[in-house]
Design a protein around this motif. Structure first.
Motif, mmCIF file in Angstrom:
data_model
loop_
_atom_site.group_PDB
_atom_site.id
_atom_site.type_symbol
_atom_site.label_atom_id
_atom_site.label_comp_id
_atom_site.label_asym_id
_atom_site.label_seq_id
_atom_site.Cartn_x
_atom_site.Cartn_y
_atom_site.Cartn_z
ATOM 1 N N UNK A 113 37.784 121.815 170.081
ATOM 2 C CA UNK A 113 37.012 123.049 170.138
ATOM 3 C C UNK A 113 35.670 122.922 169.440
ATOM 4 N N UNK A 114 35.649 122.302 168.266
ATOM 5 C CA UNK A 114 34.390 122.117 167.538
ATOM 6 C C UNK A 114 33.446 121.223 168.343
ATOM 7 N N UNK A 115 33.985 120.150 168.928
ATOM 8 C CA UNK A 115 33.157 119.254 169.734
ATOM 9 C C UNK A 115 32.539 119.997 170.913
ATOM 10 N N UNK A 116 33.327 120.859 171.544
ATOM 11 C CA UNK A 116 32.804 121.624 172.679
ATOM 12 C C UNK A 116 31.676 122.545 172.250
ATOM 13 N N UNK A 117 31.824 123.203 171.110
ATOM 14 C CA UNK A 117 30.759 124.068 170.607
ATOM 15 C C UNK A 117 29.508 123.249 170.304
ATOM 16 N N UNK A 118 29.683 122.077 169.705
ATOM 17 C CA UNK A 118 28.535 121.212 169.392
ATOM 18 C C UNK A 118 27.804 120.798 170.668
ATOM 19 N N UNK A 119 28.559 120.380 171.678
ATOM 20 C CA UNK A 119 27.928 119.971 172.938
ATOM 21 C C UNK A 119 27.283 121.159 173.644
ATOM 22 N N UNK A 120 27.900 122.330 173.558
ATOM 23 C CA UNK A 120 27.285 123.515 174.160
ATOM 24 C C UNK A 120 25.984 123.879 173.454
ATOM 25 N N UNK A 121 25.961 123.775 172.137
ATOM 26 C CA UNK A 121 24.737 124.070 171.397
ATOM 27 C C UNK A 121 23.607 123.132 171.814
ATOM 28 N N UNK A 122 23.957 121.886 172.128
ATOM 29 C CA UNK A 122 22.938 120.906 172.508
ATOM 30 C C UNK A 122 22.554 120.993 173.974
ATOM 31 N N UNK A 123 23.515 121.320 174.846
ATOM 32 C CA UNK A 123 23.290 121.192 176.284
ATOM 33 C C UNK A 123 23.182 122.514 177.033
ATOM 34 N N UNK A 124 23.840 123.555 176.557
ATOM 35 C CA UNK A 124 23.972 124.766 177.364
ATOM 36 C C UNK A 124 22.618 125.361 177.750
ATOM 37 N N UNK A 125 21.738 125.552 176.787
ATOM 38 C CA UNK A 125 20.455 126.181 177.064
ATOM 39 C C UNK A 125 19.607 125.399 178.062
ATOM 40 N N UNK A 126 19.249 124.157 177.752
ATOM 41 C CA UNK A 126 18.379 123.404 178.680
ATOM 42 C C UNK A 126 19.044 123.093 180.013
ATOM 43 N N UNK A 127 20.319 122.730 180.004
ATOM 44 C CA UNK A 127 20.988 122.409 181.265
ATOM 45 C C UNK A 127 21.131 123.653 182.143
ATOM 46 N N UNK A 128 21.470 124.780 181.557
ATOM 47 C CA UNK A 128 21.645 125.992 182.359
ATOM 48 C C UNK A 128 20.335 126.378 183.033
ATOM 49 N N UNK A 129 19.233 126.311 182.296
ATOM 50 C CA UNK A 129 17.945 126.656 182.898
ATOM 51 C C UNK A 129 17.591 125.718 184.040
ATOM 52 N N UNK A 130 17.813 124.430 183.843
ATOM 53 C CA UNK A 130 17.489 123.465 184.901
ATOM 54 C C UNK A 130 18.402 123.647 186.109
ATOM 55 N N UNK A 131 19.686 123.862 185.872
ATOM 56 C CA UNK A 131 20.627 124.012 186.983
ATOM 57 C C UNK A 131 20.375 125.301 187.754
ATOM 58 N N UNK A 132 20.027 126.362 187.064
ATOM 59 C CA UNK A 132 19.731 127.610 187.768
ATOM 60 C C UNK A 132 18.430 127.492 188.560
ATOM 61 N N UNK A 133 17.481 126.717 188.056
ATOM 62 C CA UNK A 133 16.267 126.468 188.831
ATOM 63 C C UNK A 133 16.583 125.659 190.091
ATOM 64 N N UNK A 134 17.464 124.672 189.948
ATOM 65 C CA UNK A 134 17.904 123.905 191.119
ATOM 66 C C UNK A 134 18.624 124.813 192.119
ATOM 67 N N UNK A 135 19.479 125.698 191.602
ATOM 68 C CA UNK A 135 20.225 126.590 192.471
ATOM 69 C C UNK A 135 19.300 127.516 193.256
ATOM 70 N N UNK A 136 18.287 128.042 192.579
ATOM 71 C CA UNK A 136 17.341 128.917 193.271
ATOM 72 C C UNK A 136 16.482 128.148 194.258
ATOM 73 N N UNK A 137 16.039 126.970 193.868
ATOM 74 C CA UNK A 137 15.128 126.198 194.724
ATOM 75 C C UNK A 137 15.779 125.791 196.025
ATOM 76 N N UNK A 138 17.032 125.358 195.950
ATOM 77 C CA UNK A 138 17.710 124.838 197.131
ATOM 78 C C UNK A 138 18.668 125.847 197.761
ATOM 79 N N UNK A 139 18.692 127.067 197.221
ATOM 80 C CA UNK A 139 19.540 128.100 197.791
ATOM 81 C C UNK A 139 21.016 127.763 197.754
ATOM 82 N N UNK A 140 21.473 127.255 196.607
ATOM 83 C CA UNK A 140 22.858 126.841 196.476
ATOM 84 C C UNK A 140 23.759 128.061 196.365
ATOM 85 N N UNK A 141 24.981 127.911 196.855
ATOM 86 C CA UNK A 141 25.937 129.026 196.825
ATOM 87 C C UNK A 141 26.409 129.277 195.419
#
Length: 297
Positions: free
Chosen positions: A269-297
């Motif tokens: 659980x602690x490891x997951x929180x650590x990885x989320x703190x490092x990855x969640x913000x930047x990855x979510x923004x990039x993935x949502x931009x990809x989703x909007x750009x390519x019209x992903x479901x």
């Protein structure tokens, strides 16, 4: 007619997902109560059927190649991350990446990322009867994140301000910050209320689509920690019923197994929180931009 068939198909897939989620814990509880001799075999068959239903439901949705690629890439990253952090017990990024996939692309994608990551990484760690259970449990971590992302935030509509007024010959541009037309006689009302109203409507639409996790990102971190404890609970329950048979010694044996596993679950659980703190913000923004750009479901 086509729309009716489409809606029926969606309802069927949702019903199949519900069955796949609850069939496994129901069978586990039933085996524990009945003290069934072939618990390992029966639960293995049920969990394989549950995973198969999820995979079939995902395939039945007819995803395009552009919809599949992000899921496959994230699953590969999760599997590679698990292998990379192999020297550290239970300190793995799989749950965090499955959660990010569920938030960005939905519950089915989250399940697929968790399940495929477990399957692929076990070609390195070793396949066995634990593999379907890891696929199921990690899949549920991503699936739950997808459900959490569907919860809307409480919102309060933005109300337009009172219209700006001016006497004859006065200029409203500076006062209101908006363009307007001015009458030379009598009292005039700003025509710039229209763009303000448009902006207000846009704000209201944005609030209407805002999710709870967008308003309170800490919920994602809390979910990540609790989901890892749930992951451990499922794997430990399978171990108890299928191999340790701790239920034969009563609650003392069951609690001993869970107490032994608790430190590892907390590390997970602690490891997951650590990885989320490092990855969640930047990855979510990039993935949502990809989703909007390519019209992903």
């Amino acid at each position: 007619m086509g729309a009716a068939r489409g809606n029926a198909g969606v309802r069927t897939r949702i019903a199949a997902e519900i069955v796949a989620i609850f069939a496994t814990p129901v069978v586990l509880v039933a085996c524990a109560i009945a003290n069934f001799d072939q618990t390992a075999l029966l639960t293995l068959v049920v969990v394989l059927a549950s995973i198969g239903i999820f995979f079939a439901s995902y395939e039945a949705s007819r995803p395009r190649l552009r919809d599949i690629m992000p899921t496959v890439v994230l699953a590969a990253l999760a599997a590679a991350g698990r292998i990379l952090f192999a020297p550290i017990p239970d300190f793995k990024p799989v749950s965090a990446i499955a959660i990010i996939a569920g938030v960005a692309f939905g519950r089915k994608s989250g399940f697929m990322v968790g399940a495929l990551a477990a399957l692929a990484s076990n070609f390195f760690f070793g396949q066995g009867p634990w593999t379907p259970w890891q696929m199921y449990a990690w899949g549920l971590v991503g699936y739950g994140a997808g459900l959490l992302a569907m919860v809307p935030a409480k919102r309060r509509a933005v109300e337009p301000k009172a219209p700006c007024r001016a006497r004859s010959g006065e200029t409203l541009g500076v006062t209101c910050g908006l363009l307007h037309s001015v009458s030379l006689d009598g009292e005039t009302e700003s025509a710039a209320l229209l763009p303000y109203q448009v902006r207000t409507d846009k704000e209201n639409r944005a609030l209407a689509t805002r999710r709870l996790i967008d308003a309170h990102p800490t919920i994602v971190y809390a979910y990540g920690f609790l989901a890892c404890l749930g992951y451990g609970f499922i794997l430990n329950a399978w171990s108890i019923l299928s191999f340790f048979h701790a239920q034969a010694s009563g609650w003392a044996g069951i609690l001993a197994v869970y107490a032994t596993a608790l430190p590892f679950d907390i590390v997970h659980g602690v490891a997951t929180v650590v990885f989320l703190l490092a990855l969640y913000g930047p990855w979510r923004r990039k993935l949502e931009r990809v989703r909007r750009k390519f019209g992903l479901a």
